[in-house]
Structure formats: structure tokens, C-alpha cells
Motif scaffolding. Structure first.
Motif, PDB file in Angstrom:
ATOM      1  N   TRP A  38     -38.333  20.661  76.393  1.00  0.00           N
ATOM      2  CA  TRP A  38     -38.120  21.355  75.125  1.00  0.00           C
ATOM      3  C   TRP A  38     -39.389  22.127  74.813  1.00  0.00           C
ATOM      4  CZ3 TRP A  38     -33.440  21.960  73.589  1.00  0.00           C
ATOM      5  CH2 TRP A  38     -32.474  20.988  73.868  1.00  0.00           C
ATOM      6  N   ASP A  40     -41.719  25.177  72.676  1.00  0.00           N
ATOM      7  CA  ASP A  40     -41.938  25.576  71.285  1.00  0.00           C
ATOM      8  C   ASP A  40     -41.206  26.869  70.934  1.00  0.00           C
ATOM      9  OD1 ASP A  40     -43.633  23.494  70.243  1.00  0.00           O
ATOM     10  OD2 ASP A  40     -45.146  24.226  71.643  1.00  0.00           O
ATOM     11  N   SER A  54     -39.986  26.082  67.317  1.00  0.00           N
ATOM     12  CA  SER A  54     -39.840  24.665  67.010  1.00  0.00           C
ATOM     13  C   SER A  54     -40.476  24.328  65.665  1.00  0.00           C
ATOM     14  CB  SER A  54     -40.488  23.816  68.113  1.00  0.00           C
ATOM     15  OG  SER A  54     -41.895  23.948  68.050  1.00  0.00           O
ATOM     16  N   GLU A  55     -40.101  23.168  65.171  1.00  0.00           N
ATOM     17  CA  GLU A  55     -40.660  22.713  63.897  1.00  0.00           C
ATOM     18  C   GLU A  55     -42.167  22.516  63.995  1.00  0.00           C
ATOM     19  OE1 GLU A  55     -38.800  18.928  62.878  1.00  0.00           O
ATOM     20  OE2 GLU A  55     -38.622  18.485  65.004  1.00  0.00           O
ATOM     21  N   SER A  56     -42.695  22.207  65.179  1.00  0.00           N
ATOM     22  CA  SER A  56     -44.147  22.023  65.297  1.00  0.00           C
ATOM     23  C   SER A  56     -44.891  23.351  65.113  1.00  0.00           C
ATOM     24  CB  SER A  56     -44.522  21.360  66.627  1.00  0.00           C
ATOM     25  OG  SER A  56     -44.186  22.173  67.715  1.00  0.00           O
ATOM     26  N   GLU A  73     -32.997  27.135  59.757  1.00  0.00           N
ATOM     27  CA  GLU A  73     -32.748  26.188  60.841  1.00  0.00           C
ATOM     28  C   GLU A  73     -31.550  26.649  61.669  1.00  0.00           C
ATOM     29  OE1 GLU A  73     -32.025  21.450  61.772  1.00  0.00           O
ATOM     30  OE2 GLU A  73     -32.498  22.063  59.728  1.00  0.00           O
ATOM     31  N   PRO A  89     -33.882  16.722  71.000  1.00  0.00           N
ATOM     32  CA  PRO A  89     -34.549  18.019  70.837  1.00  0.00           C
ATOM     33  C   PRO A  89     -35.279  18.107  69.504  1.00  0.00           C
ATOM     34  CG  PRO A  89     -32.227  18.232  70.342  1.00  0.00           C
ATOM     35  CD  PRO A  89     -32.437  16.815  70.809  1.00  0.00           C
ATOM     36  N   PRO A  90     -36.304  18.960  69.452  1.00  0.00           N
ATOM     37  CA  PRO A  90     -36.908  19.236  68.141  1.00  0.00           C
ATOM     38  C   PRO A  90     -35.953  20.130  67.347  1.00  0.00           C
ATOM     39  CG  PRO A  90     -37.897  20.630  69.825  1.00  0.00           C
ATOM     40  CD  PRO A  90     -36.943  19.706  70.539  1.00  0.00           C
ATOM     41  N   LYS A  91     -36.234  20.291  66.089  1.00  0.00           N
ATOM     42  CA  LYS A  91     -35.477  21.258  65.292  1.00  0.00           C
ATOM     43  C   LYS A  91     -36.017  22.646  65.626  1.00  0.00           C
ATOM     44  CE  LYS A  91     -34.343  18.311  61.401  1.00  0.00           C
ATOM     45  NZ  LYS A  91     -34.518  18.077  59.969  1.00  0.00           N
ATOM     46  N   TYR A  92     -35.110  23.631  65.668  1.00  0.00           N
ATOM     47  CA  TYR A  92     -35.500  25.012  65.923  1.00  0.00           C
ATOM     48  C   TYR A  92     -35.120  25.881  64.741  1.00  0.00           C
ATOM     49  CZ  TYR A  92     -36.724  23.930  70.700  1.00  0.00           C
ATOM     50  OH  TYR A  92     -37.341  23.419  71.810  1.00  0.00           O
ATOM     51  N   TRP A 169     -48.977  25.799  72.208  1.00  0.00           N
ATOM     52  CA  TRP A 169     -47.580  26.227  72.092  1.00  0.00           C
ATOM     53  C   TRP A 169     -47.058  26.640  73.456  1.00  0.00           C
ATOM     54  CZ3 TRP A 169     -47.990  30.084  67.400  1.00  0.00           C
ATOM     55  CH2 TRP A 169     -48.278  29.355  66.233  1.00  0.00           C
TER      56      TRP A 169
END
Length: 182
Positions: A38, A40, A54-56, A73, A89-92, A169
Motif C-alpha cells: 500500500w 502513499d 493516504s491518510e499519512s 475520502e 489498506p490505509p484510507k485514501y 512518502w
């Protein structure tokens, strides 16, 4: 309506919404079969938007005081990559920036109408490399074009590039833009 479409030209917006109304696929990202991690940034073949973050990335921007216009989102509808099906997965998000820099259409050889806007059907092919007017820059570290409705095309300063490098990233590329002070 999806927020990022609100500023788009009506013809584009209507085509996109019309397609979504008849598309049998669930809404959201469809992850290609080849993925192994996954990242960024995830590219999108049917832009705009041209990518998702990504949320990060959003957290890093926020923690460093880098303003954004809006985040929307984007759910993940389908994961075709077998390796990624095993991981959460992270949130995108679709990331939009405050309009803040204009292109130097005249220096790019683009014909302009009476209002100083480019004439779409007279654009040369291939399109010339963009040139930006630094005198029009609003001073933000992350911005979008001030002379177009699309707020998902992002332009950033070295500060954002250095943040990306520091934070590691993944799947992102930065391009140096041509500019003029006039």
C-alpha cells in the motif's frame, strides 16, 4: 455530488456523473492485480483526479502547517492484488489545494480569447510544457492553478518535497516547473 467535481466545467462534470450513473461497478478505487504494498500515492487512469493520497500524507501536511483546500475520502471498492487482499489498506483521499498560481499562457504560445483565457479547441498538439507566473503565486507551500477550475492538480514548494523525502512518502514524483517573473 462529489466535492472535487463542483468546480469543473459543466460538460466534464455531466459526462463523469452520467458515466457513474450507469457504471455497474461499486463506487471507489479498484486496485490493480500487480500491487504488492500500500503506497502513499495511488495513480488514477481516469482523471481527474489523477491520484489519491493516504491518510499519512494528509497527517504529515497537517502536522507541518501546510494548508489544503479539501480532502474527500475515496473508499476502496475492489482489491485485485492478491498480496494486498491480506492487508488492511490505509484510507485514501482526493486532495485539493487552494488556487494559487497562474500559467503564462502567452509565453506558452497558447491562443487566448478576449478574456485572456486559452481557447480550448486551438490548443497545439502536443501541448507545450507549462510555464508559471511566479508573480501570481499566493505564497502557499501547496496550491493549484488559479486560472483553472481544477483544484486537484497540485503544485508545491521545496518544503513539501523535503517533507515527502523526510517522511518517506512512496510512489510520488516531483517535477521542476518552468516559471517567469512577469
Amino acid at each position: 455530488m462529489t466535492p472535487f467535481l463542483s468546480g469543473m466545467p459543466a460538460s466534464f462534470r455531466d459526462r463523469k456523473l452520467g458515466f457513474w450513473n450507469i457504471d455497474p461497478q461499486p463506487p471507489g478505487l479498484e486496485i490493480d492485480p500487480g500491487g504488492t504494498t500500500w503506497s502513499d500515492f495511488i495513480g488514477c487512469g481516469s482523471s481527474p483526479p489523477s491520484f489519491f493520497v493516504s491518510e499519512s500524507v494528509l497527517r504529515d501536511l497537517e502536522e507541518n502547517g501546510i494548508e489544503i483546500l479539501r480532502k474527500t475520502e475515496m473508499p476502496i471498492a475492489k482489491i485485485n492484488a492478491k498480496r494486498l487482499q491480506k492487508e488492511s489498506p490505509p484510507k485514501y483521499y482526493i486532495l485539493e489545494a487552494i488556487p494559487g498560481i497562474a500559467r503564462a499562457w502567452d509565453l506558452m504560445g497558447i491562443q487566448l480569447d478576449g478574456d485572456g483565457q486559452p481557447v480550448p479547441n486551438l490548443m497545439p498538439s502536443p501541448r507545450p510544457e507549462a510555464i508559471y507566473r511566479t508573480s501570481s503565486w499566493n505564497g502557499l507551500d501547496l496550491c493549484s492553478f488559479s486560472d483553472a477550475p481544477q483544484t486537484t492538480c497540485l503544485i508545491c514548494t521545496d518544503r513539501v518535497k523535503e517533507l515527502a523525502e523526510t517522511k518517506g512518502w512512496t510512489n510520488v514524483q516531483f517535477l521542476l516547473l518552468k516559471s517567469t517573473t512577469s
